[in-house]
Motif scaffolding. Structure first.
Motif, PDB file in Angstrom:
ATOM      1  N   SER A   1      -4.455  30.843  23.138  1.00  9.01           N
ATOM      2  CA  SER A   1      -5.678  31.648  23.264  1.00  9.01           C
ATOM      3  C   SER A   1      -6.320  31.891  21.904  1.00  9.01           C
ATOM      4  O   SER A   1      -7.537  31.767  21.743  1.00  9.01           O
ATOM      5  N   LEU A   2      -5.493  32.230  20.917  1.00 16.06           N
ATOM      6  CA  LEU A   2      -6.004  32.473  19.566  1.00 16.06           C
ATOM      7  C   LEU A   2      -6.558  31.197  18.953  1.00 16.06           C
ATOM      8  O   LEU A   2      -7.622  31.198  18.328  1.00 16.06           O
ATOM      9  N   PHE A   3      -5.832  30.101  19.130  1.00 14.44           N
ATOM     10  CA  PHE A   3      -6.240  28.814  18.554  1.00 14.44           C
ATOM     11  C   PHE A   3      -7.560  28.349  19.162  1.00 14.44           C
ATOM     12  O   PHE A   3      -8.497  27.985  18.450  1.00 14.44           O
ATOM     13  N   VAL A   4      -7.630  28.371  20.490  1.00 15.17           N
ATOM     14  CA  VAL A   4      -8.845  27.942  21.185  1.00 15.17           C
ATOM     15  C   VAL A   4     -10.009  28.879  20.856  1.00 15.17           C
ATOM     16  O   VAL A   4     -11.130  28.441  20.582  1.00 15.17           O
ATOM     17  N   GLY A   5      -9.724  30.187  20.859  1.00 20.30           N
ATOM     18  CA  GLY A   5     -10.767  31.173  20.633  1.00 20.30           C
ATOM     19  C   GLY A   5     -11.422  31.072  19.264  1.00 20.30           C
ATOM     20  O   GLY A   5     -12.610  31.396  19.130  1.00 20.30           O
ATOM     21  N   TYR A   6     -10.688  30.627  18.258  1.00 12.94           N
ATOM     22  CA  TYR A   6     -11.258  30.544  16.912  1.00 12.94           C
ATOM     23  C   TYR A   6     -11.735  29.134  16.566  1.00 12.94           C
ATOM     24  O   TYR A   6     -12.843  28.949  16.043  1.00 12.94           O
ATOM     25  N   CYS A   7     -10.907  28.149  16.857  1.00 10.26           N
ATOM     26  CA  CYS A   7     -11.220  26.785  16.415  1.00 10.26           C
ATOM     27  C   CYS A   7     -12.366  26.141  17.185  1.00 10.26           C
ATOM     28  O   CYS A   7     -13.211  25.458  16.594  1.00 10.26           O
ATOM     29  N   VAL A   8     -12.408  26.343  18.494  1.00 12.49           N
ATOM     30  CA  VAL A   8     -13.468  25.717  19.287  1.00 12.49           C
ATOM     31  C   VAL A   8     -14.853  26.180  18.846  1.00 12.49           C
ATOM     32  O   VAL A   8     -15.739  25.347  18.603  1.00 12.49           O
ATOM     33  N   PRO A   9     -15.115  27.490  18.698  1.00  6.71           N
ATOM     34  CA  PRO A   9     -16.435  27.904  18.210  1.00  6.71           C
ATOM     35  C   PRO A   9     -16.760  27.369  16.816  1.00  6.71           C
ATOM     36  O   PRO A   9     -17.893  26.947  16.560  1.00  6.71           O
ATOM     37  N   ILE A  10     -15.774  27.388  15.906  1.00 12.26           N
ATOM     38  CA  ILE A  10     -16.018  26.898  14.548  1.00 12.26           C
ATOM     39  C   ILE A  10     -16.390  25.418  14.570  1.00 12.26           C
ATOM     40  O   ILE A  10     -17.335  24.976  13.910  1.00 12.26           O
ATOM     41  N   LEU A  11     -15.668  24.630  15.365  1.00  8.00           N
ATOM     42  CA  LEU A  11     -15.943  23.196  15.455  1.00  8.00           C
ATOM     43  C   LEU A  11     -17.312  22.920  16.068  1.00  8.00           C
ATOM     44  O   LEU A  11     -17.917  21.875  15.795  1.00  8.00           O
ATOM     45  N   LEU A  12     -17.796  23.842  16.881  1.00  8.23           N
ATOM     46  CA  LEU A  12     -19.098  23.665  17.522  1.00  8.23           C
ATOM     47  C   LEU A  12     -20.225  24.327  16.739  1.00  8.23           C
ATOM     48  O   LEU A  12     -21.338  24.478  17.242  1.00  8.23           O
ATOM     49  N   GLY A  13     -19.955  24.707  15.500  1.00 11.27           N
ATOM     50  CA  GLY A  13     -20.999  25.210  14.623  1.00 11.27           C
ATOM     51  C   GLY A  13     -21.356  26.669  14.774  1.00 11.27           C
ATOM     52  O   GLY A  13     -22.439  27.095  14.368  1.00 11.27           O
TER      53      GLY A  13
ATOM     54  N   THR B   1      -2.746  40.794  15.734  1.00 12.29           N
ATOM     55  CA  THR B   1      -2.718  41.495  14.452  1.00 12.29           C
ATOM     56  C   THR B   1      -2.415  40.531  13.312  1.00 12.29           C
ATOM     57  O   THR B   1      -3.082  40.546  12.270  1.00 12.29           O
ATOM     58  N   LEU B   2      -1.413  39.683  13.505  1.00 14.45           N
ATOM     59  CA  LEU B   2      -1.050  38.705  12.473  1.00 14.45           C
ATOM     60  C   LEU B   2      -2.182  37.703  12.252  1.00 14.45           C
ATOM     61  O   LEU B   2      -2.516  37.367  11.110  1.00 14.45           O
ATOM     62  N   PHE B   3      -2.779  37.227  13.341  1.00 15.26           N
ATOM     63  CA  PHE B   3      -3.853  36.252  13.235  1.00 15.26           C
ATOM     64  C   PHE B   3      -5.065  36.865  12.533  1.00 15.26           C
ATOM     65  O   PHE B   3      -5.693  36.227  11.680  1.00 15.26           O
ATOM     66  N   GLY B   4      -5.386  38.104  12.902  1.00 19.12           N
ATOM     67  CA  GLY B   4      -6.502  38.779  12.262  1.00 19.12           C
ATOM     68  C   GLY B   4      -6.265  38.967  10.775  1.00 19.12           C
ATOM     69  O   GLY B   4      -7.187  38.812   9.960  1.00 19.12           O
ATOM     70  N   PHE B   5      -5.042  39.290  10.401  1.00 24.77           N
ATOM     71  CA  PHE B   5      -4.697  39.446   8.981  1.00 24.77           C
ATOM     72  C   PHE B   5      -4.870  38.126   8.241  1.00 24.77           C
ATOM     73  O   PHE B   5      -5.394  38.084   7.129  1.00 24.77           O
ATOM     74  N   ILE B   6      -4.446  37.028   8.872  1.00 25.48           N
ATOM     75  CA  ILE B   6      -4.532  35.709   8.232  1.00 25.48           C
ATOM     76  C   ILE B   6      -5.981  35.295   8.004  1.00 25.48           C
ATOM     77  O   ILE B   6      -6.352  34.873   6.912  1.00 25.48           O
ATOM     78  N   ILE B   7      -6.821  35.410   9.038  1.00 30.05           N
ATOM     79  CA  ILE B   7      -8.206  34.972   8.878  1.00 30.05           C
ATOM     80  C   ILE B   7      -8.978  35.897   7.944  1.00 30.05           C
ATOM     81  O   ILE B   7      -9.963  35.488   7.331  1.00 30.05           O
ATOM     82  N   SER B   8      -8.548  37.153   7.835  1.00 32.09           N
ATOM     83  CA  SER B   8      -9.208  38.068   6.918  1.00 32.09           C
ATOM     84  C   SER B   8      -8.885  37.744   5.466  1.00 32.09           C
ATOM     85  O   SER B   8      -9.662  38.082   4.565  1.00 32.09           O
ATOM     86  N   ARG B   9      -7.743  37.097   5.244  1.00 36.55           N
ATOM     87  CA  ARG B   9      -7.350  36.731   3.887  1.00 36.55           C
ATOM     88  C   ARG B   9      -8.004  35.438   3.432  1.00 36.55           C
ATOM     89  O   ARG B   9      -7.979  35.105   2.252  1.00 36.55           O
ATOM     90  N   GLN B  10      -8.589  34.705   4.385  1.00 29.44           N
ATOM     91  CA  GLN B  10      -9.219  33.431   4.060  1.00 29.44           C
ATOM     92  C   GLN B  10     -10.696  33.643   3.724  1.00 29.44           C
ATOM     93  O   GLN B  10     -11.321  34.594   4.185  1.00 29.44           O
TER      94      GLN B  10
END
Length: 296
Positions: free
Chosen positions: A211-223, A273-282
């Motif tokens: 869910s996390l992977f699809v939710g973030y990567c699919v929108p990014i890949l689609l611009g 929580t972990l995923f949000g922390f990771i993307i916030s550090r990027q």
């Protein structure tokens, strides 16, 4: 705790939770949805098609017991919950988009949730004839989701100061409600808890990660812009386990079917929580394409 009393109380409690969501909405949010058809379509397609397909695949590959498989499918069919808005706020997502999609997915789930649940019951429980949810139960889902949201919106429009005052208590109530549902499901099956986690733990972890992977990567890949992609991430991954557990316990009368949603409650908060922390550090992803610079 008397289970009959608690199951009768569940719809009422859920209605209050959904009214809390309505306190954060105005008609402006719905007009905003109409101006962003691309991101709305991507999010809803990911929720209703991609994730339910992945959930079904997980059930088949891991050979989940029938009732737990139905529970995972019910979880996948449940819309994003109000908690997704909180995660989006904490990790710099588009909060307005979150609220709008939550409202829309809740409305759509009135039709998609019974449909997916019906197919799941037919497939995993080997029913020879279609399993129809009683019309009164489908109506019940409407009255404990959509109507309270409308009431919440009315309160906000008519008494804006009151909505601000009760907003925080409603958020606390939402968290307490989820904890109560989880504790009830676990208490009913406490002697089999270890076995349940062995059977459904890996499945819920895989589903949450997907869910996390699809939710973030699919929108990014689609611009889609990073801010909106973050909103999509939490909207897709933070499922409304309250609805799933309420349907399992009060509509289907099975705490076993509620177990995946109960286990997922712990898993999704931890992983989100972990995923949000990771993307916030990027570094923030800035799309240079036309679709990335403009609202989708």
């Amino acid at each position: 705790m008397d289970s009959v009393f608690f199951m009768s109380l569940l719809p009422v409690l859920l209605a209050f939770l959904m009214m809390g969501l309505g306190l954060e909405l105005t008609t402006t949010h719905f007009f905003r949805v109409l101006r962003k058809p691309k991101i709305i379509f991507i999010t809803l397609f990911s929720q209703l098609v991609i994730l339910t397909s992945l959930a079904f695949l997980i059930c088949i590959v891991l050979e989940l017991p029938p009732l737990l498989a139905v529970g995972l499918m019910l979880l996948a069919a449940s819309p994003g919950g109000p908690t997704a808005n909180i995660f989006s706020y904490l990790y710099k997502g588009d909060i307005a988009l979150n609220i709008s999609i939550t409202a829309m997915s809740t409305l759509i789930s009135i039709f998609t949730l019974p449909f997916i649940l019906n197919l799941s019951l037919m497939y995993f429980l080997s029913e020879q004839t279609p399993v129809d949810l009683p019309a009164i139960k489908i109506t019940q889902v409407f009255f404990i989701t959509v109507i309270p949201v409308i009431i919440g919106m009315f309160i906000r429009a008519r008494f804006p100061s009151l909505s601000i005052t009760v907003n925080r208590p409603m958020r606390i109530f939402s968290i307490a409600f989820l904890i109560a549902l989880f504790c009830f499901a676990i208490f009913k099956e406490r002697y089999n808890l270890v076995e349940y986690f062995e059977n459904i733990g890996i499945a819920t972890i895989l589903f949450c990660f997907s869910s996390l992977f699809v939710g973030y990567c699919v929108p990014i890949l689609l611009g889609i812009r990073d801010e909106q992609a973050r909103a999509c991430t939490f909207e897709i991954s933070i499922h409304n386990t309250a609805i799933a557990m309420t349907m399992a316990i009060s509509v289907l009368g099975s705490t076993m079917i509620a177990v995946p949603a109960g286990i997922y409650t712990i898993v999704m908060y931890t992983f989100a929580t972990l995923f949000g922390f990771i993307i916030s550090r990027q570094p923030r992803v800035i799309n240079t394409t036309k679709s990335g610079l403009q609202d989708s």
